[in-house]
Write a protein that holds these residues in place. Structure first.
Motif, PDB file in Angstrom:
ATOM      1  N   LEU A 257       0.797  -1.097   0.012  1.00  0.00           N
ATOM      2  CA  LEU A 257      -0.067   0.074   0.121  1.00  0.00           C
ATOM      3  C   LEU A 257       0.705   1.293   0.048  1.00  0.00           C
ATOM      4  N   LYS A 258       1.748   1.216   0.943  1.00  0.00           N
ATOM      5  CA  LYS A 258       2.933   2.388   1.023  1.00  0.00           C
ATOM      6  C   LYS A 258       3.486   2.611  -0.584  1.00  0.00           C
ATOM      7  N   LYS A 259       3.764   1.501  -1.196  1.00  0.00           N
ATOM      8  CA  LYS A 259       4.554   1.692  -2.519  1.00  0.00           C
ATOM      9  C   LYS A 259       3.359   2.514  -3.565  1.00  0.00           C
ATOM     10  N   GLN A 260       2.184   1.638  -3.731  1.00  0.00           N
ATOM     11  CA  GLN A 260       1.250   2.226  -4.307  1.00  0.00           C
ATOM     12  C   GLN A 260       0.842   3.489  -4.292  1.00  0.00           C
ATOM     13  N   ILE A 261       0.853   4.026  -3.021  1.00  0.00           N
ATOM     14  CA  ILE A 261       0.372   5.425  -2.699  1.00  0.00           C
ATOM     15  C   ILE A 261       1.671   6.110  -3.094  1.00  0.00           C
ATOM     16  N   LYS A 262       2.685   6.007  -2.797  1.00  0.00           N
ATOM     17  CA  LYS A 262       3.976   6.721  -3.385  1.00  0.00           C
ATOM     18  C   LYS A 262       3.973   6.838  -4.883  1.00  0.00           C
ATOM     19  N   GLU A 263       3.462   5.678  -5.582  1.00  0.00           N
ATOM     20  CA  GLU A 263       3.409   5.873  -7.056  1.00  0.00           C
ATOM     21  C   GLU A 263       2.550   6.639  -7.704  1.00  0.00           C
ATOM     22  N   GLU A 264       1.364   6.563  -6.897  1.00  0.00           N
ATOM     23  CA  GLU A 264       0.271   7.336  -7.275  1.00  0.00           C
ATOM     24  C   GLU A 264       0.550   8.806  -7.082  1.00  0.00           C
ATOM     25  N   VAL A 265       1.070   9.099  -5.848  1.00  0.00           N
ATOM     26  CA  VAL A 265       1.423  10.375  -5.456  1.00  0.00           C
ATOM     27  C   VAL A 265       2.496  11.029  -6.402  1.00  0.00           C
ATOM     28  N   GLN A 266       3.555  10.308  -6.879  1.00  0.00           N
ATOM     29  CA  GLN A 266       4.432  10.535  -7.764  1.00  0.00           C
ATOM     30  C   GLN A 266       4.139  10.871  -9.137  1.00  0.00           C
ATOM     31  N   GLU A 267       3.040  10.146  -9.413  1.00  0.00           N
ATOM     32  CA  GLU A 267       2.517  10.325 -10.964  1.00  0.00           C
ATOM     33  C   GLU A 267       1.697  11.372 -10.739  1.00  0.00           C
ATOM     34  N   GLU A 268       0.981  11.829  -9.751  1.00  0.00           N
ATOM     35  CA  GLU A 268       0.287  12.944  -9.864  1.00  0.00           C
ATOM     36  C   GLU A 268       1.241  14.249  -9.780  1.00  0.00           C
ATOM     37  N   TYR A 269       2.135  14.114  -8.906  1.00  0.00           N
ATOM     38  CA  TYR A 269       3.005  15.459  -8.706  1.00  0.00           C
ATOM     39  C   TYR A 269       3.908  15.625 -10.183  1.00  0.00           C
ATOM     40  N   GLU A 270       4.055  14.494 -10.857  1.00  0.00           N
ATOM     41  CA  GLU A 270       4.634  14.606 -12.231  1.00  0.00           C
ATOM     42  C   GLU A 270       3.917  15.262 -12.960  1.00  0.00           C
ATOM     43  N   ALA A 271       2.709  14.922 -13.123  1.00  0.00           N
ATOM     44  CA  ALA A 271       1.678  15.431 -14.202  1.00  0.00           C
ATOM     45  C   ALA A 271       1.579  16.940 -13.676  1.00  0.00           C
ATOM     46  N   LEU A 272       1.395  17.263 -12.679  1.00  0.00           N
ATOM     47  CA  LEU A 272       1.049  18.590 -12.064  1.00  0.00           C
ATOM     48  C   LEU A 272       2.214  19.547 -12.418  1.00  0.00           C
ATOM     49  N   VAL A 273       3.449  18.954 -11.991  1.00  0.00           N
ATOM     50  CA  VAL A 273       4.567  19.583 -12.526  1.00  0.00           C
ATOM     51  C   VAL A 273       4.884  19.905 -13.995  1.00  0.00           C
ATOM     52  N   GLN A 274       4.462  18.971 -14.598  1.00  0.00           N
ATOM     53  CA  GLN A 274       4.665  19.152 -16.214  1.00  0.00           C
ATOM     54  C   GLN A 274       3.851  20.105 -16.497  1.00  0.00           C
ATOM     55  N   ALA A 275       2.654  19.994 -16.231  1.00  0.00           N
ATOM     56  CA  ALA A 275       1.529  20.848 -16.682  1.00  0.00           C
ATOM     57  C   ALA A 275       1.945  22.462 -16.109  1.00  0.00           C
ATOM     58  N   LEU A 276       2.421  22.526 -14.911  1.00  0.00           N
ATOM     59  CA  LEU A 276       2.920  23.845 -14.494  1.00  0.00           C
ATOM     60  C   LEU A 276       3.932  24.458 -15.468  1.00  0.00           C
ATOM     61  N   PHE A 277       4.811  23.467 -15.511  1.00  0.00           N
ATOM     62  CA  PHE A 277       6.094  23.770 -16.486  1.00  0.00           C
ATOM     63  C   PHE A 277       5.672  24.136 -17.823  1.00  0.00           C
ATOM     64  N   MET A 278       4.693  23.327 -18.399  1.00  0.00           N
ATOM     65  CA  MET A 278       4.437  23.746 -19.804  1.00  0.00           C
ATOM     66  C   MET A 278       3.819  25.105 -19.820  1.00  0.00           C
ATOM     67  N   THR A 279       2.751  25.268 -18.788  1.00  0.00           N
ATOM     68  CA  THR A 279       1.977  26.337 -18.593  1.00  0.00           C
ATOM     69  C   THR A 279       2.903  27.692 -18.644  1.00  0.00           C
ATOM     70  N   CYS A 280       4.068  27.689 -17.639  1.00  0.00           N
ATOM     71  CA  CYS A 280       4.811  28.654 -17.531  1.00  0.00           C
ATOM     72  C   CYS A 280       5.649  28.876 -18.948  1.00  0.00           C
ATOM     73  N   LEU A 281       6.003  27.957 -19.642  1.00  0.00           N
ATOM     74  CA  LEU A 281       6.767  28.090 -20.863  1.00  0.00           C
ATOM     75  C   LEU A 281       5.789  28.584 -21.939  1.00  0.00           C
TER      76      LEU A 281
END
Length: 404
Positions: A257-281
């Motif tokens: 469960l810890k691994k799954q939650i970590k992967e889900e949060v990491q995926e959400e963060y990656e998508a959010l950071v990527q969207a933020l970076f693309m928006t800034c660009l």
């Protein structure tokens, strides 16, 4: 020897899982193989990989090969030992479940028998209280009988009463017999009373000795109950083993469960950071484009104003050819420059407004990122609370089992 034990336990485990079916047949052997891989082989290989620190590599190997293979570097003895241990745990759990099922069945039967209405008669109404014995010695009428018998034959001569000698002797003999009979009766009565007292005391003493013996037996278990103690110890060991197996499964589930939650949060963060970076660009590109467009427009306006001013000056020179028209030309040039400055200021204000809007959008994106981080922290805290609750629930059970 290890291989033979493993084969025997595998056959026994297969019979427990499939019942009395023949494992050697094709269909049941396939079913048996699938069950063995899912319940025994996969957990054993995963435990070995965890001990070696190669759990991620083992998972990737299973995903790539679509089959359960032992981790690299694991010896055959370790693999067979782990499978043997897992088989023993499964068989012990099955035995515990069977015992619990049997106990529940017997308890159900006992409760059903107990709930039945009794059809016996109330014999308590026929019982009487124990009779109380009152010991009392009857008072013999010896003196009265002696006087009565003596007065049966006498001679009254006024102030004196005379008796015959033989009559007096007979009365005295009767008196002696009555006294002896009284003494004999008293002796028999008192001796019987003493015998009853001694018998009652002996019974009480025997009862106390029996109670003391029962108390001593309850304090020090005899050797006859060694089998029961051994059976209880075995049951407790089996229960502790089952609890340990459940604890191991819960720990594995917690890790997953810890691994799954970590992967889900990491995926959400990656998508959010990527969207933020693309928006800034994208915003930066728009700002650069607006700045270039603004600069180009200003330059075009300045060039247009300059060309218009030059043409106007030339026309005025041709038309007037004097100093006064030069003053008019200067005024026109000044007006045109003021107008161009106003236009530049207006364009700058528009650019600043657009930059402010872009800053607000960037601030909103940062706030969304902060809220996502807060949600992630709450989720992690909730997971930690659940883990601590599971540990607090399981640790007292293990301690109680170990203490008992």
């Amino acid at each position: 020897m290890l291989w033979k034990q493993l084969e025997v336990l595998k056959d026994h485990w297969g019979q427990l899982k499939l019942g009395d079916q023949d494992i050697s047949s094709a269909s049941f052997h396939k079913q048996y193989s699938e069950l063995y891989e899912a319940d025994i082989l996969y957990p054993s290989m995963k435990a070995i990989a965890r001990q070696m620190g190669k759990e991620d590599e083992f998972e990737r190997l299973i995903i790539n090969s679509q089959s359960i293979l032992p981790p690299k570097g694991a010896s055959e003895i370790e693999i067979k030992t782990q499978q043997l241990q897992k088989l023993l745990e499964n068989i012990e759990i099955h035995m515990i479940q069977e015992v619990l099922r049997k106990v529940n069945k017997e308890m159900t039967l006992v409760l059903s028998e107990k709930s039945k209405k009794e059809s016996t008669l109330p014999t308590d109404l026929w019982k009487h209280q124990v009779m109380k014995e009152n010991f009392s010695v009857a008072r013999p009428q010896i003196v009265e009988k002696f006087i009565q018998k003596l007065m049966e034959n006498y001679q009254d001569s006024g102030p004196e009463i005379t008796f015959r000698k033989d009559h007096l002797e007979a009365c005295l003999l009767s008196l002696g017999c009555d006294v002896m009979a009284r003494e004999r009766s008293n002796f028999e009565t008192y001796s019987m009373c003493y015998e009853h007292v001694l018998q009652h005391t002996r019974q009480k003493l025997c009862q106390k000795e029996q109670e003391l013996e029962v108390l001593q037996r309850s304090q020090v278990p005899p050797e006859d109950h060694a089998d029961q103690v051994a059976e209880l110890s075995h049951d407790m060991i089996m229960e502790i083993t089952a609890l340990r197996a459940q604890l191991t499964d819960l720990e594995e589930e917690n890790i997953n469960l810890k691994k799954q939650i970590k992967e889900e949060v990491q995926e959400e963060y990656e998508a959010l950071v990527q969207a933020l970076f693309m928006t800034c660009l994208h915003r930066k590109e728009k700002l650069n484009e607006n700045w270039l467009n603004l600069t180009q427009k200003v330059c075009e306006l300045i060039s247009e104003v300059r060309t218009e001013g030059i043409t106007n000056m030339k026309e005025l020179r041709k038309k007037w050819g004097s100093a006064r028209p030069d003053e008019g030309i200067k005024e026109n040039v000044a007006k045109e420059s003021i107008r161009s400055k106003k236009e530049c200021l207006r364009i700058k204000l528009m650019a600043e407004q657009e930059a402010g809007l872009f800053r607000q959008q960037l601030l909103a994106l940062r706030q969304a990122l902060a809220s996502a981080q807060a949600d992630n922290a709450k989720m992690r805290k909730r997971q930690d609370d659940q883990v601590s609750e599971l540990q607090t629930l399981l640790l007292p059970l293990l301690e109680r089992s170990l203490q008992s």
